[in-house]
Scaffold this motif. Structure first.
Motif, PDB file in Angstrom:
ATOM      1  N   ASP A 145      14.078  -4.063   3.951  1.00  0.00           N
ATOM      2  CA  ASP A 145      12.596  -4.028   4.311  1.00  0.00           C
ATOM      3  C   ASP A 145      12.150  -4.265   5.797  1.00  0.00           C
ATOM      4  OD1 ASP A 145       9.712  -2.871   3.530  1.00  0.00           O
ATOM      5  OD2 ASP A 145       9.383  -5.177   3.692  1.00  0.00           O
ATOM      6  N   THR A 204      13.792   2.870   1.011  1.00  0.00           N
ATOM      7  CA  THR A 204      13.086   4.023   0.722  1.00  0.00           C
ATOM      8  C   THR A 204      12.565   4.061  -0.833  1.00  0.00           C
ATOM      9  OG1 THR A 204      13.630   5.257   2.646  1.00  0.00           O
ATOM     10  CG2 THR A 204      12.327   6.504   0.675  1.00  0.00           C
ATOM     11  N   LEU A 222      10.681   1.026  -1.988  1.00  0.00           N
ATOM     12  CA  LEU A 222       9.395   1.226  -1.469  1.00  0.00           C
ATOM     13  C   LEU A 222       8.587   2.070  -2.491  1.00  0.00           C
ATOM     14  CD1 LEU A 222       9.901   0.822   2.277  1.00  0.00           C
ATOM     15  CD2 LEU A 222       8.899  -0.986   0.536  1.00  0.00           C
ATOM     16  N   THR A 223       9.147   3.237  -2.748  1.00  0.00           N
ATOM     17  CA  THR A 223       8.476   4.020  -3.531  1.00  0.00           C
ATOM     18  C   THR A 223       8.304   3.785  -4.990  1.00  0.00           C
ATOM     19  OG1 THR A 223       9.765   6.094  -2.418  1.00  0.00           O
ATOM     20  CG2 THR A 223       8.855   6.555  -4.499  1.00  0.00           C
ATOM     21  N   GLU A 248       7.896   0.600  -5.661  1.00  0.00           N
ATOM     22  CA  GLU A 248       6.893  -0.602  -5.676  1.00  0.00           C
ATOM     23  C   GLU A 248       5.541   0.075  -5.399  1.00  0.00           C
ATOM     24  OE1 GLU A 248       8.382  -3.161  -2.568  1.00  0.00           O
ATOM     25  OE2 GLU A 248       9.980  -4.078  -3.711  1.00  0.00           O
ATOM     26  N   ARG A 249       5.529   1.179  -4.739  1.00  0.00           N
ATOM     27  CA  ARG A 249       4.043   1.615  -4.423  1.00  0.00           C
ATOM     28  C   ARG A 249       3.504   2.357  -5.540  1.00  0.00           C
ATOM     29  NH1 ARG A 249       6.127   3.067   1.402  1.00  0.00           N
ATOM     30  NH2 ARG A 249       5.339   1.407   2.655  1.00  0.00           N
ATOM     31  N   LEU A 287       1.955  -0.320  -7.359  1.00  0.00           N
ATOM     32  CA  LEU A 287       0.790  -0.804  -6.491  1.00  0.00           C
ATOM     33  C   LEU A 287      -0.487   0.122  -6.670  1.00  0.00           C
ATOM     34  CD1 LEU A 287       2.462  -2.405  -3.253  1.00  0.00           C
ATOM     35  CD2 LEU A 287       1.289  -3.653  -5.070  1.00  0.00           C
ATOM     36  N   ARG A 288       0.030   1.296  -6.873  1.00  0.00           N
ATOM     37  CA  ARG A 288      -1.236   2.226  -7.173  1.00  0.00           C
ATOM     38  C   ARG A 288      -1.962   1.786  -8.358  1.00  0.00           C
ATOM     39  NH1 ARG A 288       2.167   5.935  -4.825  1.00  0.00           N
ATOM     40  NH2 ARG A 288       3.488   6.656  -6.511  1.00  0.00           N
TER      41      ARG A 288
END
Length: 157
Positions: free
Chosen positions: A53, A115, A118-119, A121-122, A125-126
């Motif tokens: 990261d 990537t 992060l995809t 994790e996001r 987080l949404r």
């Protein structure tokens, strides 16, 4: 300006900031567990994920730079870099600024791996609710940044 907008006294501030630690600690541990559970999907440890990261956000860095940026020992970061390199996720390249301290950069596989993390994790987080605003997040980051600055002088190496 009302009383809620007035700066707190040092004692009141310390008390409220301890409440922040009471939330940040469990949050960090839960996020760490989520990353570890994702390890089965991406095959990354929390430490290797942190290295990937950091390189994803900042580009090539030396091991000491990564250690300082994450408040981790150089030795720990080196172990994580070694693990990532053994899996072909990072590689060493010459450092024009310092012959003895190579730059570490992501490989194509490393970039794809971070990537994917992060995809995922996001996507989690949404799901955060609470009708949070940009101002809420700006204030949160300001508070956490001020707290972090207090510990800048603490040597981890």
């Amino acid at each position: 300006m009302n009383a809620a907008d007035d700066p707190l006294t040092p004692d009141a501030l310390a008390h409220r900031l301890s409440e922040v630690f009471d939330v940040v600690g469990p949050l960090y541990r839960r996020v760490q567990r989520a990353v570890e559970q994702g390890e089965a999907v991406e095959g990354l440890s929390v430490g290797v994920r942190a290295v990937l990261d950091l390189l994803h956000r900042n580009g090539p860095m030396t091991v000491p730079q990564m250690g300082r940026a994450q408040s981790l020992s150089r030795q720990f970061v080196q172990r994580m870099v070694n693990d990532a390199a053994a899996r072909g996720l990072v590689e060493s390249i010459p450092n024009p600024a310092h012959q003895r301290s190579s730059l570490i950069r992501l490989t194509a596989d490393g970039s794809a791996a971070i990537t994917a993390v992060l995809t995922r994790e996001r996507a989690l987080l949404r799901q955060v609710g609470g009708d949070l605003t940009e101002a809420d997040l700006t204030a949160c980051l300001r508070v956490l940044g001020e707290m972090l600055a207090v510990f800048d002088d603490v040597d981890v190496n």
